[in-house]
Structure formats: structure tokens, C-alpha cells
Write a protein that holds these residues in place. Structure first.
Motif, PDB file in Angstrom:
ATOM      1  N   UNK A  59       0.810  -1.210   0.000  1.00 30.85           N
ATOM      2  CA  UNK A  59       0.000   0.000   0.000  1.00 30.85           C
ATOM      3  C   UNK A  59       0.843   1.258   0.000  1.00 30.85           C
ATOM      4  N   UNK A  60       1.889   1.273   0.833  1.00 33.57           N
ATOM      5  CA  UNK A  60       2.727   2.471   0.936  1.00 33.57           C
ATOM      6  C   UNK A  60       3.464   2.755  -0.368  1.00 33.57           C
ATOM      7  N   UNK A  61       3.953   1.723  -1.026  1.00 29.95           N
ATOM      8  CA  UNK A  61       4.652   1.919  -2.299  1.00 29.95           C
ATOM      9  C   UNK A  61       3.737   2.519  -3.349  1.00 29.95           C
ATOM     10  N   UNK A  62       2.492   2.075  -3.366  1.00 33.03           N
ATOM     11  CA  UNK A  62       1.546   2.635  -4.337  1.00 33.03           C
ATOM     12  C   UNK A  62       1.259   4.102  -4.029  1.00 33.03           C
ATOM     13  N   UNK A 112       1.346   7.815   3.720  1.00 37.25           N
ATOM     14  CA  UNK A 112       1.841   6.454   3.552  1.00 37.25           C
ATOM     15  C   UNK A 112       2.255   5.832   4.880  1.00 37.25           C
ATOM     16  N   UNK A 113       2.924   6.607   5.732  1.00 37.72           N
ATOM     17  CA  UNK A 113       3.395   6.073   7.011  1.00 37.72           C
ATOM     18  C   UNK A 113       2.228   5.724   7.921  1.00 37.72           C
ATOM     19  N   UNK A 114       1.227   6.588   7.954  1.00 34.32           N
ATOM     20  CA  UNK A 114       0.057   6.344   8.802  1.00 34.32           C
ATOM     21  C   UNK A 114      -0.687   5.090   8.342  1.00 34.32           C
ATOM     22  N   UNK A 115      -0.851   4.960   7.035  1.00 34.35           N
ATOM     23  CA  UNK A 115      -1.532   3.785   6.512  1.00 34.35           C
ATOM     24  C   UNK A 115      -0.752   2.514   6.778  1.00 34.35           C
ATOM     25  N   UNK A 116       0.554   2.569   6.556  1.00 33.83           N
ATOM     26  CA  UNK A 116       1.388   1.384   6.754  1.00 33.83           C
ATOM     27  C   UNK A 116       1.362   0.940   8.208  1.00 33.83           C
ATOM     28  N   UNK A 117       1.459   1.878   9.135  1.00 34.86           N
ATOM     29  CA  UNK A 117       1.439   1.534  10.559  1.00 34.86           C
ATOM     30  C   UNK A 117       0.120   0.867  10.935  1.00 34.86           C
ATOM     31  N   UNK A 118      -0.973   1.399  10.436  1.00 29.60           N
ATOM     32  CA  UNK A 118      -2.278   0.831  10.747  1.00 29.60           C
ATOM     33  C   UNK A 118      -2.441  -0.578  10.217  1.00 29.60           C
ATOM     34  N   UNK A 119      -1.963  -0.822   9.007  1.00 25.16           N
ATOM     35  CA  UNK A 119      -2.082  -2.144   8.405  1.00 25.16           C
ATOM     36  C   UNK A 119      -1.247  -3.168   9.173  1.00 25.16           C
ATOM     37  N   UNK A 120      -0.046  -2.777   9.587  1.00 27.35           N
ATOM     38  CA  UNK A 120       0.791  -3.694  10.363  1.00 27.35           C
ATOM     39  C   UNK A 120       0.143  -4.000  11.708  1.00 27.35           C
ATOM     40  N   UNK A 121      -0.337  -2.983  12.384  1.00 27.94           N
ATOM     41  CA  UNK A 121      -0.980  -3.188  13.688  1.00 27.94           C
ATOM     42  C   UNK A 121      -2.186  -4.107  13.555  1.00 27.94           C
ATOM     43  N   UNK A 122      -2.976  -3.932  12.510  1.00 26.42           N
ATOM     44  CA  UNK A 122      -4.142  -4.787  12.300  1.00 26.42           C
ATOM     45  C   UNK A 122      -3.731  -6.224  12.016  1.00 26.42           C
ATOM     46  N   UNK A 123      -2.662  -6.398  11.232  1.00 31.88           N
ATOM     47  CA  UNK A 123      -2.196  -7.741  10.939  1.00 31.88           C
ATOM     48  C   UNK A 123      -1.740  -8.485  12.181  1.00 31.88           C
ATOM     49  N   UNK A 124      -1.035  -7.788  13.048  1.00 30.71           N
ATOM     50  CA  UNK A 124      -0.567  -8.405  14.289  1.00 30.71           C
ATOM     51  C   UNK A 124      -1.737  -8.693  15.220  1.00 30.71           C
ATOM     52  N   UNK A 125      -2.685  -7.766  15.312  1.00 34.08           N
ATOM     53  CA  UNK A 125      -3.837  -7.961  16.189  1.00 34.08           C
ATOM     54  C   UNK A 125      -4.686  -9.134  15.735  1.00 34.08           C
TER      55      UNK A 125
END
Length: 268
Positions: free
Chosen positions: A61-64, A146-159
Motif C-alpha cells: 500500500x505504501x509503495x503505491x 503512507x506512514x500512517x496507513x502502513x502503521x495501521x495495516x501492520x498493527x491490524x495484521x498483528x492484532x
């Protein structure tokens, strides 16, 4: 993924990691042990598999976004990557669980419905709404950068994988005597499961901390919201089916991830 007969003795950290990544991702990891001891270690380490899956989704997502793509397009990519990296395992479990819950049949018949290869109307509707909610929430996050989106996606994946750890804690029974659900159900000691939860909440707060104290609190609460949503679904499934199955684990993971994303999007 391949497996070998389980040896005796305590599972090593490597056994647990291989179990987690070999069962929860498509990564070419050889599961060296296939027993409940390895399952205990593997399900305790499930959030680490979520970190890898979420990291891949966040990067896509961040790369796009950095390449000039719109936030909705980046969100579609970020939501698609976990489906690819898990062969749609959790989404399939969500659909099957929705069909079982929506059938209003006795537990045995509902479980039989869940084992069918087709997806019924309840499953289709649940999948559609869940994916739409995920894309909308992730789009909102990437819209903030991009940073905000990436952080949210990682946190959701771990949760999402934390929800699996909590669902595998002792005291939660299996609905069937066979299958992956029976292998992992009740394997993680409750203190270990809650200890992992504390670590994940802290990691979520650290991820949000780049935006300041408010961001740290927001991300920690989002992790808690995902865990609570998963807990409510798990309790309902245990009452309805008499225990958990592999499909229920998939549904719990998707519910936790989606609730976390929505909570993050609401407060951005």
C-alpha cells in the motif's frame, strides 16, 4: 508446507515459529513438529506471523501511495496481500462461520454446513461487507499519509493473529475431535496468552507513538477493540457450536483485524 511425525519433548522456539508460519502463511516453511506441544509454541508466536503478513500488506500500500496512486487503490492492494499470503484461509473461515451461525440449525448440522466446500448467502454477504469495511478503513488511513496507513495495516495484521493466540488459550474447547482446530484449541496457557496480548498492545502503542502520545493511546485502544470484538465472536461460537474449529479461528482473526482498522480510521 510439509510435516513429520512429532518427536517427544518440549518444542523449541524454532519449532513454534515453523508451526506458526507453516500453518498461517503460504511461506515455504517446513513444519518439523505436528503435535500440541508445537502448536502451543506456534500459536503463542502467531502475532509474529501477523507482523510479516501485515508488513507485506503495508509495503504494498505504501509503495503505491508513494508512486502517486490513490488511497483507495493502495487500500485494495493492502487488503489483497494478506489474502494471498494466507491463501484466503481466514476469509474462507469467516464465510463458513457466517454460514454456520446464520443457518439457525443445531450445532451438529451447523458444523456440517461449515465443512461444505460451497459458500452460502450468509458467507457471501459477510465476506463482501468485511472486505468493503477493510478497504474503506485502510483507504482512510492511507489518505492521511503512507506512514500512517502502513502503521495501521501492520498493527491490524498483528492484532488479527493475537486473536488466534487468545482463542487458543486453555479453557476454550474444540468443537470437533479432528482438524487444525482440535490440534491447537486449548494449547496456550492463559497467562502466556494474556502476556502476549500485553506485548502486542505495547507494540501497537509504540507504532502509534510516532504521532505523539495521542497516537500511542489511539493505537493501543484499537488493538484492544480488535481483541474485544474477536472475544465476543469467539464466545458466541463456543456457545453455538460447542467449541472452536479452524473456520472459527479464521473468523476470529478477520474480525479482530477489521475491528482494529475501523477503530484506527475512526480516530484519525
Amino acid at each position: 508446507m510439509t510435516s513429520t511425525p512429532a518427536p517427544d519433548g518440549r518444542a523449541s522456539l524454532g519449532d513454534g515459529l515453523r508451526f506458526a508460519f507453516g500453518t498461517l502463511t503460504v511461506l515455504p516453511v517446513r513444519v518439523a513438529r505436528w503435535d500440541r506441544t508445537a502448536a502451543r509454541a506456534g500459536m503463542a508466536a502467531a502475532p509474529l506471523a501477523g507482523l510479516v503478513v501485515g508488513g507485506g500488506a503495508a509495503a504494498a500500500g505504501a509503495l503505491l501511495v508513494l508512486a502517486g496512486a490513490s488511497a483507495p487503490l493502495a487500500a485494495v492492494a493492502a487488503v489483497a496481500v494478506p489474502a494471498v499470503l494466507t491463501r484466503g484461509l481466514h476469509l474462507d473461515g469467516l464465510a463458513d462461520t457466517a454460514d454456520g451461525l446464520g443457518s439457525a440449525r443445531p450445532a451438529g448440522e451447523a458444523l456440517a454446513i461449515m465443512k461444505r466446500s460451497d459458500i452460502g448467502p450468509f458467507g457471501v454477504i459477510t465476506l463482501l461487507l468485511t472486505l468493503l469495511a477493510q478497504v474503506a478503513a485502510v483507504s482512510s488511513l492511507y489518505g492521511a499519509g503512507a506512514a500512517r496507513g502502513a502503521a495501521g495495516v501492520v498493527v491490524a495484521g498483528v492484532t488479527a493473529r493475537l486473536a488466534l493466540t487468545l482463542a487458543c488459550r486453555t479453557g476454550v474447547p474444540a468443537a470437533r475431535p479432528e482438524g487444525l482446530g482440535a490440534m491447537v484449541a486449548g494449547t496456550v496457557p492463559a497467562p502466556v496468552a494474556w502476556g502476549v496480548a500485553v506485548v502486542v498492545v505495547g507494540a501497537g502503542a509504540a507504532a502509534g507513538g510516532v504521532s505523539g502520545a495521542a497516537g500511542a493511546v489511539h493505537h493501543a485502544l484499537a488493538v484492544a477493540a480488535g481483541a474485544v470484538a474477536a472475544r465476543l465472536l469467539l464466545a458466541h461460537c463456543v456457545r453455538r457450536f460447542g467449541g472452536v474449529t479452524g473456520d472459527v479461528f479464521g473468523a476470529v482473526a478477520e474480525t479482530a483485524g477489521t475491528a482494529t482498522l475501523v477503530a484506527l480510521a475512526l480516530g484519525r
